[in-house]
Design an enzyme around this catalytic site. Structure first.
Site, short mmCIF file in Angstrom:
data_model
loop_
_atom_site.label_atom_id
_atom_site.label_comp_id
_atom_site.label_asym_id
_atom_site.label_seq_id
_atom_site.Cartn_x
_atom_site.Cartn_y
_atom_site.Cartn_z
CE1 TYR A 37 0.32 1.81 4.45
CE2 TYR A 37 0.75 -0.67 4.55
CZ TYR A 37 0.81 0.56 4.98
OH TYR A 37 1.39 1.02 6.15
CB CYS A 38 1.49 4.21 -1.88
SG CYS A 38 0.17 4.23 -3.15
CD1 TRP A 39 -2.14 10.23 -0.50
CD2 TRP A 39 -2.10 9.65 1.72
NE1 TRP A 39 -2.88 11.08 0.03
CE2 TRP A 39 -3.04 10.82 1.63
CE3 TRP A 39 -1.83 9.28 3.01
CZ2 TRP A 39 -3.95 11.41 2.68
CZ3 TRP A 39 -2.46 9.62 3.99
CH2 TRP A 39 -3.50 10.89 3.83
CB SER B 60 0.88 0.63 -3.90
OG SER B 60 -0.55 1.29 -4.36
CE1 TYR C 169 -1.92 5.32 7.65
CE2 TYR C 169 -2.41 7.31 6.87
CZ TYR C 169 -2.32 6.60 7.90
OH TYR C 169 -2.07 7.29 9.31
#
Length: 357
Positions: free
Chosen positions: A79-81, A87, A108
């Site tokens: 995952y990323c932001w 991601s 996130y």
């Protein structure tokens, strides 16, 4: 299911908060992320991707990145932001290397939204309140020891809640990390049993109580106000201070001066000068009595006055017995529940009518 959870955001983003148990494998460091973000805003997606790939090549290329992200894992959740380029790019790369990979939809940011939604359901909240120094934290600990559910916000925030609450010198978590801690603690509760929470004014030190949780606390059907003598309250405050010194917090006097400065505006110049004089003389008991009478009691009474008929009172005997107060808190809630929700009347057993011949 045994998947390796990987956070590919920058180190600064990871340090503020992350999914518990996630491994940090940043696609870019903080400065690189800022550069790529500026490029995306000014020149668009394609140019930002080219810049990002150029930066990755300087760090060993895509192969080194895949090894850093996946390690020996065969299943990876990444995952990323917001579940976007970072991601998605890593997931594409891992899939080409035959790693079973999935991406957290929404990243996130979606995870945080999910945490906030957890507070919309769950157990009934019972608020334990009382003036500063009555021993609310001691009562919560006693309730927990008696196998009642407790959500200890001050422990999660590493702070006692007032201007003097950081005497232990422990660093508080970021607001996001505090919200994560609260949500995971809430998630572990049994929704069929009450949970006892200490009364707070929307924040614990620098940490804000999650809005949905705070709304539940403000709407709690039972607020138990613990009352204790002034002598017991001062003794509790001095014991807490002694615990800080025993823990080796160091610099306690400097922190006391800084905390006094935080309340000086509301306390007023004359009482602030008197309190500082007591500190200079080493008379912590006199300083505590002044702060309680001239500042904290008025503040809390005004706060509690907004709760109306929901407040139940419990008086602690001297000497203070946290176990006895905890039992009294539970008994007060039970009595109030019995009035609001009385048991149904017993059903009388009757003999059935005789059968017709």
């Amino acid at each position: 299911g045994g998947a390796r959870c990987v956070d590919v955001r920058s180190p600064a983003e990871f340090a503020r908060d992350a999914v518990p148990g996630a491994h940090s494998a940043p696609l870019f460091d903080d400065a690189e992320r800022a550069d790529v973000g500026k490029c995306y805003a000014k020149k668009g997606r394609d140019e930002a991707m080219r810049l990002g790939l150029a930066k990755l090549r300087k760090k060993g290329g895509l192969g080194a990145l895949a090894e850093r992200v996946a390690g020996e894992a065969k299943i990876v959740g990444v995952y990323c932001w917001r579940g976007g380029l970072r991601s998605g790019s890593v997931a594409w790369l891992l899939a080409r290397r035959n790693v079973d990979v999935f991406v957290l939809d929404g990243g996130y940011r979606a995870y945080r939204r999910h945490l906030r939604e957890l507070f919309e359901e769950g157990p009934r909240v019972i608020v334990v309140g009382g003036r500063t120094g009555v021993g609310k934290t001691r009562v919560l600990r006693a309730l927990a020891a008696k196998n009642h559910q407790v959500l200890d916000l001050e422990a999660l925030a590493a702070h006692r809640g007032s201007a003097f609450g950081d005497l232990k010198g422990a660093a508080q978590p970021s607001n996001a990390a505090f919200e994560t801690k609260c949500a995971w603690a809430w998630r572990a509760l049994d929704a069929t049993r009450d949970v006892f929470v200490e009364d707070e004014e929307g924040h614990v030190g620098r940490c804000l109580v999650p809005p949905a949780l705070y709304a539940r606390m403000r709407a709690a059907p039972r607020v138990v106000r613990v009352d204790a003598s002034d002598a017991a309250r001062v003794a509790h405050l001095l014991e807490d201070y002694a615990e800080d010194e025993a823990a080796g917090a160091g610099g306690a006097r400097a922190r006391l001066d800084a905390a006094l400065a935080l309340v000086a505006k509301r306390l007023g110049p004359d009482d602030t000068a008197r309190a500082k004089g007591f500190l200079d003389a080493g008379d912590l008991a006199a300083c505590a009595r002044l702060l309680l009478a001239r500042y904290y009691d008025k503040l809390y009474d005004r706060h509690l006055g907004r709760r109306g008929d929901a407040v139940l009172a419990v008086r602690a005997a001297d000497p203070f017995d946290a176990d006895a107060v905890a039992d009294a808190v539970v008994a007060a809630v039970s009595r109030a529940d019995a009035v609001d929700f009385p048991p149904p009347p017993p059903v009388e057993a009757t003999r059935p009518p005789p059968r017709a011949p």
